[in-house]
Structure formats: C-alpha cells, structure tokens
Design an enzyme around this catalytic site. Structure first.
Site, PDB file in Angstrom:
ATOM      1  N   LYS A 119      -3.252  -1.702  15.820  1.00 24.44           N
ATOM      2  CA  LYS A 119      -2.765  -1.120  16.806  1.00 24.44           C
ATOM      3  C   LYS A 119      -3.976  -0.906  17.977  1.00 24.44           C
ATOM      4  O   LYS A 119      -5.054  -1.048  17.420  1.00 24.44           O
ATOM      5  CB  LYS A 119      -2.380   0.242  16.521  1.00 24.44           C
ATOM      6  CG  LYS A 119      -1.016   0.493  15.816  1.00 24.44           C
ATOM      7  CD  LYS A 119      -0.622   1.879  15.758  1.00 24.44           C
ATOM      8  CE  LYS A 119       0.587   1.736  14.978  1.00 24.44           C
ATOM      9  NZ  LYS A 119       0.467   2.202  13.576  1.00 24.44           N
TER      10      LYS A 119
ATOM     11  N   GLU B 183       0.808  -1.357   0.076  1.00 21.97           N
ATOM     12  CA  GLU B 183       0.098   0.043   0.038  1.00 21.97           C
ATOM     13  C   GLU B 183       0.848   1.088  -0.088  1.00 21.97           C
ATOM     14  O   GLU B 183       1.981   1.259   0.306  1.00 21.97           O
ATOM     15  CB  GLU B 183      -1.049   0.158   1.030  1.00 21.97           C
ATOM     16  CG  GLU B 183      -0.186  -0.126   2.507  1.00 21.97           C
ATOM     17  CD  GLU B 183      -0.909   0.620   3.703  1.00 21.97           C
ATOM     18  OE1 GLU B 183      -1.321   1.752   3.249  1.00 21.97           O
ATOM     19  OE2 GLU B 183      -0.917   0.197   4.774  1.00 21.97           O
TER      20      GLU B 183
HETATM   21  N1  PSU Z   1      -2.854   1.387  10.995  1.00 20.07           N
HETATM   22  C1  PSU Z   1      -1.513   1.300  11.026  1.00 20.07           C
HETATM   23  N2  PSU Z   1      -0.741   2.083  10.141  1.00 20.07           N
HETATM   24  C2  PSU Z   1      -1.403   2.537   9.313  1.00 20.07           C
HETATM   25  C3  PSU Z   1      -2.546   2.425   8.743  1.00 20.07           C
HETATM   26  C4  PSU Z   1      -3.547   1.926   9.836  1.00 20.07           C
HETATM   27  O1  PSU Z   1      -1.132   0.968  12.186  1.00 20.07           O
HETATM   28  O2  PSU Z   1      -0.643   3.021   8.332  1.00 20.07           O
HETATM   29  C5  PSU Z   1      -3.079   3.071   7.644  1.00 20.07           C
HETATM   30  C6  PSU Z   1      -3.396   1.767   6.579  1.00 20.07           C
HETATM   31  O3  PSU Z   1      -3.195   2.502   5.302  1.00 20.07           O
HETATM   32  C7  PSU Z   1      -4.804   1.703   6.676  1.00 20.07           C
HETATM   33  C8  PSU Z   1      -5.430   2.749   6.818  1.00 20.07           C
HETATM   34  O4  PSU Z   1      -5.316   0.922   5.407  1.00 20.07           O
HETATM   35  O5  PSU Z   1      -4.375   3.643   7.806  1.00 20.07           O
HETATM   36  C9  PSU Z   1      -6.702   2.816   7.556  1.00 20.07           C
HETATM   37  O6  PSU Z   1      -7.401   4.183   7.777  1.00 20.07           O
HETATM   38  P1  PSU Z   1      -8.709   4.104   8.328  1.00 20.07           P
HETATM   39  O7  PSU Z   1      -8.824   3.999   9.727  1.00 20.07           O
HETATM   40  O8  PSU Z   1      -9.141   5.738   7.953  1.00 20.07           O
HETATM   41  O9  PSU Z   1      -9.582   3.474   7.306  1.00 20.07           O
END
Ligand code: PSU
Ligand code: MN
Length: 322
Positions: free
Chosen positions: A162, A28
């Site tokens: 996390k 990604e």
């Molecule tokens: N959680 C992490 N590191 C990240 C992300 C999430 O520990 O880099 C990033 C990833 O790209 C994930 C996105 O797909 O955040 C999720 O965002 P949201 O919670 O807005 O869906």
C-alpha cells in the site's frame, strides 16, 4: 531454520500433505484478526481456504491459539481468530512471549513465513506485505516482513504494498537484502489497490510455472531467503488513485496527530482507510487476496511437481512423536 515441535501443532491434513508432497499454501492471520472487520474477515478467510483447495493445494493458516503455534487451523479456531478482540498481533519477536503467556496471536507476514519455513511450506499468500514507512527518517519504521523475506525460503504472493508505505524505499530495501521481486504477468510492481505503482519490478514472471522453476533453482543452490511476487489487483476491482491517495494522506496525518506508532500504526492506517473509503477498499482488498490465493496455489502445484522436498521429510523424521 529448525524448530522444536514441542510448541507446534500441525493440522493432520497439513501434516499429511507435507509427508505426501501435496501442494500447500500458508496464509497469515493478522489480516483476519486486525486487517478486516468481523464478520467479513471470517467470510474472506474461509473463501481463501476454498480457493486454495480449488486450485489443488491445501491451505494452512498460521496462528497462535492458547499459546500453541498452529499450522493449519480448525473452523472453530478460525472463527475465534476472526471474532475475538483479545488476539495479539504477533511478529517474529513476539512468538516466544505469546507462547510463554498462553496467548492467542495473529501472525503477520513475518511470523507466518517464519513458521511456514520451519515446517517446510514453500508458498504463502496474503494481501499486502509490510515495508518501509514513508517517514522512515524520523521513525526508523521498517516492517519485520522485509527482513523475514531475507531468511525464510518461502515464495510470497501479494498485491504489492500500500502507498501508506514508501514503495520505492521498500523495493530498494528488498534489493539490498537480496530478495528477488517479481511482478506477475506485468512489468510494474503493483500498489495494492492499484495495478500501477510507478516502479518497475526486477523481473516479470510470465506464469506460475515460471515462478516455480526460478524458486526451485534458488532452493537447489541453497540460496536462503524468499522471493516476492507482486500480483496486481484485477482491473475491475482496482480503486481510483485519487480516492486512495486522499484517504491515505488523511489517515497518515491523523495517525501523526494522535501519535500512533510501532505495531499499532499499520492496523490503524488500514482501518482508517477502510472507513474513509466507505468500505469500497474492503471489496478491492477482498478480491485481491482471493486472486493471490489462486496464484499461490498454482505456484505451489507447479513447485510440487518439480521438487522432491527431501528436506521436508527430513524435518518430519526429526520430530519426536508424543
Ligand atoms: N499491509 C496490508 N494489509 C495487512 C498488513 C499489512 O496492506 O493486513 C498486515 C500484514 O499482516 C503484515 C503486517 O505482515 O500488517 C505488517 O505490520 P507491520 O507494518 O507492523 O510490520
Ligand atoms: Mn513497524
């Protein structure tokens, strides 16, 4: 899902790998543009690509550049995604908008595995995925990453989630939508910075071959959707739980005070945790991402050995050549 290649550029190396059934690992780009500071992000992502190669697969970073979907990026494009402040965070819903406006976009896990699935890349690596947020009762904030796992036929390797998220609810959600959650060579689903989360995974994968053979059966049966592999951070790079917990508590309460919500909340929490832990979390983040790239490449190699991937060739045959 079928795709119109009018909007997609597949890097020649990746296209060749698709045609020749060479293992590929999709990556990604939100982690590059919004998950880590420059220049560390560039260094980490270049090394991700190297590690994937070392273990016998071709890396394919997914992103949007000038309104074009990229499957595999050039070195210059990677640098631009790492440096530019003008890169949108792109999830499934944002893809058509970003293309229409000629934007640069970094793909979340959701957007990346959607794109990987479209072109027939079956294995993906990242650091952590999004999930169900802790105060979901108030916010209804559930990452689109989870729903995409229900659709995309991609094996996702991560270091768990996390604890900015509700890990228990995230696992329940995945069970509801039928996503197999495996812990890699351990029983517990990992919690990103720590090996233990207090939650059992549904299955313990003993090896990359184990993951690959299960994934192949799922594909042979036409059961749509991904599988999630939680590969714990190496113990020597894990963080002390008390330090992580207090940084997370503080970051969440600051976000509440500031009213940060929606697509901003995850990047906000990630960057606050980073500065609150004096960059200590960046080192552990870096190591676990590399470790996931390694395992993902091993799974891709194993999977390629046992699959014909007829559907990939069919897909490429459908693509009109300019
Ligand atoms: N959680 C992490 N590191 C990240 C992300 C999430 O520990 O880099 C990033 C990833 O790209 C994930 C996105 O797909 O955040 C999720 O965002 P949201 O919670 O807005 O869906
Ligand atoms: Mn969200």
């Amino acid at each position: 899902m079928e795709m119109n290649n009018k909007y997609v550029d597949i890097l020649p190396e990746v296209e060749n790998a698709l045609i020749e059934n060479i293992p590929i690992v999709a990556l990604e780009s939100t982690i590059i543009s919004h998950g880590m500071p420059y220049p560390k992000n560039l260094e980490v992502s270049r090394r991700c690509e190297e590690i994937v190669r070392t273990y016998g697969a071709v890396p394919a970073v997914t992103a949007i550049v000038d309104g074009r979907i990229k499957v595999g990026v050039t070195s210059e494009e990677l640098e631009r995604l790492a440096k530019s402040k003008d890169v949108l965070k792109v999830s499934r819903r944002d893809i058509p908008t970003a293309l229409a406006n000629g934007s640069d976009g970094a793909t979340t896990v959701a957007a990346a595995i959607m794109i990987a699935d479209m072109v027939g890349i079956r294995v993906f690596a990242t650091g952590g995925i999004g999930g169900v947020h802790r105060n979901v009762e108030d916010t209804w904030d559930i990452s689109a990453d989870l729903q995409e796992l229900e659709r995309a036929n991609v094996c996702v390797v991560c270091a768990g989630v996390k604890s900015i998220l509700d890990i228990g609810k995230t696992l329940e959600y995945l069970e509801t939508i039928g996503v197999q959650v495996m812990a890699y060579q351990t029983q517990e689903f990992p919690a990103f910075y720590s090996v233990e989360s207090g939650y059992q995974a549904n299955y313990m994968a003993t090896s990359a071959d184990d993951v690959a053979r299960i994934f192949k059966i799922k594909m042979d049966m036409g059961i749509d959707g991904g599988i999630l592999v939680g590969n714990p951070v190496q113990r020597e790079y894990a963080m002390e739980k008390a330090i992580v917990d207090s940084a997370i508590e503080q970051a969440i309460s600051e976000a509440n005070v500031k009213g940060v919500t929606g697509r901003e909340i995850t990047p906000y929490l990630l960057s606050r945790i980073l500065s609150l832990t004096d960059g200590q979390s960046l080192n552990s983040n870096t190591q676990l991402v590399w470790n996931n790239c390694k395992v993902a490449a091993q799974i891709a190699v194993s999977l390629t050995g046992i699959t014909q991937e007829k559907e990939i060739r069919q897909y490429l045959a459908r693509m009109p050549k300019p």
